[in-house]
Write a protein that holds these residues in place. Structure first.
Motif, PDB file in Angstrom:
ATOM      1  N   ARG A  60       2.712  -3.721   7.428  1.00  0.00           N
ATOM      2  CA  ARG A  60       3.441  -4.977   7.248  1.00  0.00           C
ATOM      3  C   ARG A  60       4.918  -4.810   7.574  1.00  0.00           C
ATOM      4  NH1 ARG A  60       0.048  -4.998   2.514  1.00  0.00           N
ATOM      5  NH2 ARG A  60      -1.646  -6.509   2.787  1.00  0.00           N
ATOM      6  N   ASP A  61       5.416  -3.574   7.464  1.00  0.00           N
ATOM      7  CA  ASP A  61       6.810  -3.284   7.821  1.00  0.00           C
ATOM      8  C   ASP A  61       6.834  -1.866   8.384  1.00  0.00           C
ATOM      9  OD1 ASP A  61       9.516  -3.204   8.164  1.00  0.00           O
ATOM     10  OD2 ASP A  61      10.036  -3.299   6.036  1.00  0.00           O
ATOM     11  N   VAL A  62       6.293  -1.715   9.577  1.00  0.00           N
ATOM     12  CA  VAL A  62       6.037  -0.392  10.130  1.00  0.00           C
ATOM     13  C   VAL A  62       7.331   0.387  10.373  1.00  0.00           C
ATOM     14  CG1 VAL A  62       6.031  -1.131  12.535  1.00  0.00           C
ATOM     15  CG2 VAL A  62       4.625   0.828  11.831  1.00  0.00           C
ATOM     16  N   ALA A  63       8.436  -0.300  10.609  1.00  0.00           N
ATOM     17  CA  ALA A  63       9.704   0.386  10.867  1.00  0.00           C
ATOM     18  C   ALA A  63      10.193   1.148   9.636  1.00  0.00           C
ATOM     19  CB  ALA A  63      10.762  -0.612  11.324  1.00  0.00           C
ATOM     20  N   GLU A  64       9.811   0.699   8.455  1.00  0.00           N
ATOM     21  CA  GLU A  64      10.264   1.336   7.220  1.00  0.00           C
ATOM     22  C   GLU A  64       9.190   2.198   6.577  1.00  0.00           C
ATOM     23  OE1 GLU A  64      13.310   1.298   5.860  1.00  0.00           O
ATOM     24  OE2 GLU A  64      13.918   0.300   7.717  1.00  0.00           O
ATOM     25  N   PHE A  65       8.025   2.316   7.227  1.00  0.00           N
ATOM     26  CA  PHE A  65       6.921   3.039   6.615  1.00  0.00           C
ATOM     27  C   PHE A  65       7.286   4.498   6.376  1.00  0.00           C
ATOM     28  CE2 PHE A  65       2.757   5.323   7.110  1.00  0.00           C
ATOM     29  CZ  PHE A  65       2.210   4.881   5.918  1.00  0.00           C
ATOM     30  N   GLN A  66       7.238   4.926   5.118  1.00  0.00           N
ATOM     31  CA  GLN A  66       7.516   6.304   4.706  1.00  0.00           C
ATOM     32  C   GLN A  66       8.919   6.756   5.098  1.00  0.00           C
ATOM     33  OE1 GLN A  66       5.057   8.684   3.045  1.00  0.00           O
ATOM     34  NE2 GLN A  66       4.453   6.587   2.481  1.00  0.00           N
ATOM     35  N   SER A  67       9.857   5.816   5.180  1.00  0.00           N
ATOM     36  CA  SER A  67      11.216   6.170   5.606  1.00  0.00           C
ATOM     37  C   SER A  67      11.906   7.097   4.614  1.00  0.00           C
ATOM     38  CB  SER A  67      12.053   4.904   5.823  1.00  0.00           C
ATOM     39  OG  SER A  67      12.126   4.146   4.620  1.00  0.00           O
ATOM     40  N   GLY A  68      11.506   7.058   3.362  1.00  0.00           N
ATOM     41  CA  GLY A  68      12.118   7.938   2.365  1.00  0.00           C
ATOM     42  C   GLY A  68      11.320   9.186   2.083  1.00  0.00           C
ATOM     43  N   ASN A  69      10.341   9.486   2.942  1.00  0.00           N
ATOM     44  CA  ASN A  69       9.465  10.636   2.741  1.00  0.00           C
ATOM     45  C   ASN A  69      10.099  11.883   3.353  1.00  0.00           C
ATOM     46  OD1 ASN A  69       7.418  12.524   2.581  1.00  0.00           O
ATOM     47  ND2 ASN A  69       6.023  11.444   3.952  1.00  0.00           N
ATOM     48  N   GLN A  74       2.801  15.297   7.968  1.00  0.00           N
ATOM     49  CA  GLN A  74       1.576  15.755   7.328  1.00  0.00           C
ATOM     50  C   GLN A  74       1.320  15.051   6.003  1.00  0.00           C
ATOM     51  OE1 GLN A  74       1.970  19.359   5.337  1.00  0.00           O
ATOM     52  NE2 GLN A  74      -0.188  19.549   4.801  1.00  0.00           N
ATOM     53  N   SER A  75       2.369  14.613   5.310  1.00  0.00           N
ATOM     54  CA  SER A  75       2.251  14.097   3.958  1.00  0.00           C
ATOM     55  C   SER A  75       2.713  12.651   3.866  1.00  0.00           C
ATOM     56  CB  SER A  75       3.089  14.948   2.992  1.00  0.00           C
ATOM     57  OG  SER A  75       2.617  16.281   2.963  1.00  0.00           O
ATOM     58  N   LEU A  76       2.001  11.881   3.078  1.00  0.00           N
ATOM     59  CA  LEU A  76       2.366  10.500   2.803  1.00  0.00           C
ATOM     60  C   LEU A  76       2.658  10.367   1.312  1.00  0.00           C
ATOM     61  CD1 LEU A  76      -0.398   8.637   4.852  1.00  0.00           C
ATOM     62  CD2 LEU A  76       1.949   9.139   5.563  1.00  0.00           C
ATOM     63  N   THR A  77       3.823   9.880   0.979  1.00  0.00           N
ATOM     64  CA  THR A  77       4.187   9.692  -0.413  1.00  0.00           C
ATOM     65  C   THR A  77       3.536   8.423  -0.942  1.00  0.00           C
ATOM     66  OG1 THR A  77       6.296  10.841  -0.138  1.00  0.00           O
ATOM     67  CG2 THR A  77       6.095   9.361  -2.028  1.00  0.00           C
ATOM     68  N   LEU A  78       2.797   8.549  -2.053  1.00  0.00           N
ATOM     69  CA  LEU A  78       2.152   7.400  -2.670  1.00  0.00           C
ATOM     70  C   LEU A  78       2.995   6.843  -3.813  1.00  0.00           C
ATOM     71  CD1 LEU A  78      -1.540   8.677  -2.825  1.00  0.00           C
ATOM     72  CD2 LEU A  78      -0.401   7.435  -0.999  1.00  0.00           C
ATOM     73  N   ALA A  79       3.656   7.728  -4.547  1.00  0.00           N
ATOM     74  CA  ALA A  79       4.513   7.296  -5.665  1.00  0.00           C
ATOM     75  C   ALA A  79       5.332   8.492  -6.112  1.00  0.00           C
ATOM     76  CB  ALA A  79       3.681   6.754  -6.819  1.00  0.00           C
ATOM     77  N   ARG A  80       6.436   8.240  -6.771  1.00  0.00           N
ATOM     78  CA  ARG A  80       7.256   9.312  -7.309  1.00  0.00           C
ATOM     79  C   ARG A  80       7.870   8.879  -8.624  1.00  0.00           C
ATOM     80  NH1 ARG A  80      10.673  11.830  -4.150  1.00  0.00           N
ATOM     81  NH2 ARG A  80       9.830  11.111  -2.177  1.00  0.00           N
ATOM     82  N   GLY A  81       8.165   9.869  -9.459  1.00  0.00           N
ATOM     83  CA  GLY A  81       8.805   9.606 -10.740  1.00  0.00           C
ATOM     84  C   GLY A  81       9.675  10.773 -11.115  1.00  0.00           C
TER      85      GLY A  81
END
Length: 296
Positions: A60-69, A74-81
């Motif tokens: 839905r917003d491919v330009a920002e996909f995983q931009s903070g990863n 190799q890795s996709l961030t699902l959530a962080r705390g």
């Protein structure tokens, strides 16, 4: 040793419910608490839409996909705390092209014996999974410098198949990941406990039984880069700040990088900077300084 955790959990959790479970029930300071959460991670893995939901949301917003990863392709961030991270790791089968294989070895850490400076719980989510060989060592007996002999004990050769849950201990378990036969995905709960982690990850030479080199974690790249840049663009204020890093930072590799930058900024007398750094108590810093002083 690295744990294989038997679980026949057949319930399904969506990502939001799993995040709530981590927040409310997992104490990242307690190994027992992390291990006890194996059923919940298996329940998340039982949800076949976890990755589909992530991909659809990203499109839905491919330009920002995983931009903070910070962990790369190799890795996709699902959530962080606070001190934890949920991610999906994608494991690709061996490429036919030699150059592509070399790149994949680095990207996925295939065939590279290494430890981690964080503990993590992992489950096979999709595909047959990678095979892995596992050793352990005692971090209290390791000073942490390239070439240092390490007493390593072989534990097992195993694989991370669908639904299998394993727990790897920070700065204690060494493993080599081998290529899977097909594209595979694992889900991880990464936890960081500053009380148990080493300041560095290591690559190991299993034939020699030594530390081969440092394996920089993502959190190290920024500090190392800024020290390297400081040696080229710094001023008098920079010298003072680098001096504090060289003397006080807990990471020996970063201390040496600060020493190098100070030498670059010195007024024609880099040798005195390195001579002062000989007082650093860590073998890594001392050996690298000796190399610099011996160089023509």
């Amino acid at each position: 040793m690295a744990y294989t955790l038997e679980t026949d959990e057949n319930h399904r959790l969506d990502l939001r419910d799993y995040i709530d479970h981590v927040k409310s029930a997992v104490d990242v300071r307690s190994e027992d608490s992390i291990v006890d959460s194996a059923d919940a991670l298996r329940a998340l893995s039982n949800n076949a839409t976890v990755l589909v939901d992530l991909v659809n949301e990203g499109l839905r917003d491919v330009a920002e996909f995983q931009s903070g990863n910070p962990y790369g392709a190799q890795s996709l961030t699902l959530a962080r705390g606070d001190r934890w991270l949920i991610r999906a790791n994608i494991w690709m089968p061996q490429a036919r092209n030699a150059q592509a294989r070399e790149n994949e070895d680095v990207l996925h850490s295939y065939e590279l014996p290494h430890d981690h400076d964080f503990s993590f719980l992992t489950v096979g989510h999709m595909g047959s999974g990678y095979e892995t060989s596992i050793w352990e060592y005692e971090p209290e007996q390791v000073k942490g410098y390239p070439g240092e002999p390490v007493d390593m004990r072989f534990l097992e050769h195993t694989s991370l198949g669908p639904g299998k849950v394993m727990f790897y201990r920070a700065s204690r378990d060494i493993h080599v990941q081998h290529y899977p036969s097909e594209i595979s995905v694992s889900l991880n709960l990464m936890v960081v406990n500053p009380e148990t982690r080493q300041p560095n990850q290591f690559l190991f030479d299993m034939e020699k039984g030594t530390i081969r080199s440092y394996l920089n974690g993502s959190e190290e790249y920024g500090p190392l880069l800024v020290c390297a840049l400081a040696g080229h663009v710094g001023d008098d204020r920079t010298v003072d700040l680098l001096g504090k890093v060289a003397e006080r930072d807990a990471r020996p590799q970063l201390r040496f990088r600060a020493v190098e930058a100070l030498a670059q900024l010195s007024d024609g007398d880099p040798r005195s900077v390195f001579e002062k750094a000989l007082a650093d108590p860590h073998p890594y810093v001392h050996s690298r300084v000796v190399e610099r002083l011996a160089a023509p």
